[in-house]
Scaffold this active site. Structure first.
Site, mmCIF file in Angstrom:
data_model
loop_
_atom_site.group_PDB
_atom_site.id
_atom_site.type_symbol
_atom_site.label_atom_id
_atom_site.label_comp_id
_atom_site.label_asym_id
_atom_site.label_seq_id
_atom_site.Cartn_x
_atom_site.Cartn_y
_atom_site.Cartn_z
ATOM 1 N N PHE A 1 7.243 88.891 12.709
ATOM 2 C CA PHE A 1 6.757 88.804 13.900
ATOM 3 C C PHE A 1 7.446 89.728 14.800
ATOM 4 O O PHE A 1 6.933 90.624 15.381
ATOM 5 C CB PHE A 1 6.640 87.303 14.363
ATOM 6 C CG PHE A 1 6.651 87.201 15.857
ATOM 7 C CD1 PHE A 1 5.310 87.654 16.598
ATOM 8 C CD2 PHE A 1 7.160 86.126 16.612
ATOM 9 C CE1 PHE A 1 5.102 87.257 18.070
ATOM 10 C CE2 PHE A 1 7.056 85.964 17.892
ATOM 11 C CZ PHE A 1 5.965 86.574 18.701
ATOM 12 N N TYR B 1 18.736 76.173 7.998
ATOM 13 C CA TYR B 1 18.455 77.260 8.959
ATOM 14 C C TYR B 1 19.717 77.259 10.037
ATOM 15 O O TYR B 1 20.431 78.339 10.147
ATOM 16 C CB TYR B 1 17.192 77.009 9.598
ATOM 17 C CG TYR B 1 16.916 78.100 10.580
ATOM 18 C CD1 TYR B 1 16.380 79.337 9.917
ATOM 19 C CD2 TYR B 1 16.708 77.951 12.068
ATOM 20 C CE1 TYR B 1 15.948 80.289 11.008
ATOM 21 C CE2 TYR B 1 16.478 78.951 13.049
ATOM 22 C CZ TYR B 1 16.226 80.219 12.213
ATOM 23 O OH TYR B 1 15.924 81.278 13.227
ATOM 24 N N LYS C 1 22.362 80.119 10.276
ATOM 25 C CA LYS C 1 22.511 81.100 11.361
ATOM 26 C C LYS C 1 23.913 80.775 11.849
ATOM 27 O O LYS C 1 24.635 81.865 12.347
ATOM 28 C CB LYS C 1 21.608 80.503 12.519
ATOM 29 C CG LYS C 1 20.106 81.253 12.172
ATOM 30 C CD LYS C 1 20.038 82.484 12.077
ATOM 31 C CE LYS C 1 18.435 82.958 11.752
ATOM 32 N NZ LYS C 1 18.465 84.387 11.472
ATOM 33 N N THR D 1 10.275 82.029 20.760
ATOM 34 C CA THR D 1 9.429 83.242 21.305
ATOM 35 C C THR D 1 7.901 83.147 20.688
ATOM 36 O O THR D 1 7.642 82.624 19.598
ATOM 37 C CB THR D 1 10.098 84.454 20.666
ATOM 38 O OG1 THR D 1 11.462 84.422 21.209
ATOM 39 C CG2 THR D 1 9.246 85.681 21.123
ATOM 40 N N ARG E 1 4.280 76.654 13.954
ATOM 41 C CA ARG E 1 4.851 76.538 15.209
ATOM 42 C C ARG E 1 4.116 75.895 16.067
ATOM 43 O O ARG E 1 2.900 76.230 15.937
ATOM 44 C CB ARG E 1 5.400 78.033 15.401
ATOM 45 C CG ARG E 1 6.261 78.879 14.611
ATOM 46 C CD ARG E 1 7.399 78.002 14.319
ATOM 47 N NE ARG E 1 8.534 77.799 15.194
ATOM 48 C CZ ARG E 1 9.575 78.562 15.353
ATOM 49 N NH1 ARG E 1 9.708 79.571 14.780
ATOM 50 N NH2 ARG E 1 10.398 78.350 16.449
HETATM 51 N N1 UDP Z 1 5.434 70.523 17.677
HETATM 52 C C1 UDP Z 1 4.295 69.826 17.863
HETATM 53 N N2 UDP Z 1 3.157 69.887 17.155
HETATM 54 C C2 UDP Z 1 2.892 70.831 16.240
HETATM 55 C C3 UDP Z 1 4.176 71.664 16.077
HETATM 56 C C4 UDP Z 1 5.187 71.619 16.660
HETATM 57 O O1 UDP Z 1 4.377 68.989 18.741
HETATM 58 O O2 UDP Z 1 1.957 70.924 15.697
HETATM 59 C C5 UDP Z 1 6.544 70.373 18.222
HETATM 60 C C6 UDP Z 1 7.824 70.083 17.565
HETATM 61 O O3 UDP Z 1 7.996 68.713 16.969
HETATM 62 C C7 UDP Z 1 8.650 70.716 18.473
HETATM 63 C C8 UDP Z 1 8.275 71.761 19.296
HETATM 64 O O4 UDP Z 1 6.666 71.342 19.179
HETATM 65 O O5 UDP Z 1 9.349 69.544 19.138
HETATM 66 C C9 UDP Z 1 8.539 72.903 18.956
HETATM 67 O O6 UDP Z 1 8.288 73.135 17.370
HETATM 68 P P1 UDP Z 1 8.244 74.676 16.638
HETATM 69 O O7 UDP Z 1 7.977 74.343 15.166
HETATM 70 O O8 UDP Z 1 7.421 75.769 17.327
HETATM 71 O O9 UDP Z 1 9.779 75.098 16.742
HETATM 72 P P2 UDP Z 1 11.204 74.440 17.183
HETATM 73 O O10 UDP Z 1 11.617 74.679 18.595
HETATM 74 O O11 UDP Z 1 11.272 72.976 16.812
HETATM 75 O O12 UDP Z 1 12.080 75.534 16.106
#
Ligand code: UDP
Length: 319
Positions: free
Chosen positions: A12, A152, A156, A182, A193
């Site tokens: 991405f 992860y 990192k 992002t 995500r």
């Molecule tokens: N999340 C959510 N529903 C989804 C996917 C993610 O509520 O279908 C929440 C997840 O639990 C987290 C936030 O959204 O608190 C961001 O999740 P993401 O997987 O995008 O990335 P993170 O910031 O956790 O690395």
């Protein structure tokens, strides 16, 4: 002509970096093995004679490149924490650890041999579930070293440690970027995500899955803004050895993101609540004063406009 190597160049963020470098008339070597990325991201670039694609796993020794490399962007790594997605690092824990450890080591050696610059894509995940907010570069983080996200987070953190070691021991010209959430066109629709899940659920009339009560926060940066910061970090002559947060400090609760996407897509999808994943950070917001001071970095696009562009992209993908 300057020559750059972009690892994860079919991913991405990596594919935007490749595109921008080519626009600036640079030669670009792109290494990717499509573990979690996609060929379609680089299709348009393959026609450019200054673009060379190499399909390779970076945790193995590097392929020969017969040219002096001026700069390396190390962006190859799975990045989604959602175990429901096949592209998640939770499903590729060993690969994630190796590309950020052996891969980073191999690339730092290459930077040293070429006397080139090395930019490492670290992550806000190194702060874990932070106890201070906003997160500033001097904060050490609060990380579970052996939980489900550790493959992860610790990868990192190791990547940062080895990058700083080459800087201190061998004087390699390194820069570490801590990238906060992002989003934008070209994200993988099935990466799990939050932005991609909510938009695609809304467009398909499926329930929007908020994890936990949706009170956890994130701060979302549009990809063009992020990439402009990444290019400034590579281009700046005075930030050798620096660690810099990049992201957009506007902070939102996840439930509010669900409501906003519901509004913008005018969907009839209902919001449903599912179990909160293990070790899900409760809040995340970058302190970007260092990036502002050193680079004049300032995200431009607000969330609503960025989401509109992303929704439009996924609408077109669907049709
Ligand atoms: N999340 C959510 N529903 C989804 C996917 C993610 O509520 O279908 C929440 C997840 O639990 C987290 C936030 O959204 O608190 C961001 O999740 P993401 O997987 O995008 O990335 P993170 O910031 O956790 O690395």
């Amino acid at each position: 002509m300057q020559v750059f190597l972009v690892t994860g160049g079919a991913g991405f963020i990596g594919s935007y970096i490749c595109g921008k470098l080519l626009e600036q008339n640079k030669k670009v070597y792109c290494i990717d093995n499509f573990l979690t990325s996609s060929r379609s991201n680089i299709f348009p670039l393959l026609e450019n004679p200054n673009f060379v694609f190499i399909n390779h796993d970076l945790s193995k020794s590097l392929p020969e490149i017969d040219e002096k490399i001026d700069g390396i962007f190390h962006f190859a790594s799975p990045a989604s924490p959602n175990k429901k997605s096949a592209r998640s690092y939770i499903n590729y824990p060993i690969e994630t650890l190796l590309v950020n450890s052996c891969g980073t080591n191999n690339l730092l050696d290459l930077a040293m041999k070429n006397n080139g610059r090395f930019v490492y894509a670290s992550s806000s995940e190194i702060y874990g579930d932070p106890e201070v907010s906003p997160q500033v570069e001097t904060y050490f983080g609060h990380v579970n070293p052996n939980g489900v996200r550790s493959c992860y987070d610790e990868a990192k953190r190791f990547g940062e440690a080895i990058t700083m070691s080459y800087f201190r021991k061998h004087n390699v010209d390194t820069r570490i970027i801590r990238i906060f959430n992002t989003y934008g066109p070209r994200m993988q629709k099935d990466d799990g995500r939050v932005v991609t899940n909510f938009i695609n659920q809304a467009l398909n009339g499926e329930p929007i899955t908020v994890y936990g009560k949706g009170q956890q926060t994130r701060s979302f940066c549009y990809v063009d803004d992020l990439v402009s910061g990444v290019l400034r970090i590579m281009g700046n002559n005075d930030i050798k050895g620096e660690v810099i947060n990049l992201g957009n400090p506007e902070e939102y609760k996840i439930i509010d993101i669900a409501t906003k996407i519901k509004e913008l897509t005018r969907t009839n999808s209902e919001i449903i609540y599912e179990e909160l994943p293990e070790d899900d950070p409760k809040r995340r917001r970058p302190d970007i004063s260092k990036a502002k001071r050193l680079l004049g970095f300032e995200p431009k696009l607000d969330l609503e406009k960025g989401l509109q562009k992303t929704i439009e992209y996924f609408r077109q993908e669907k049709s």
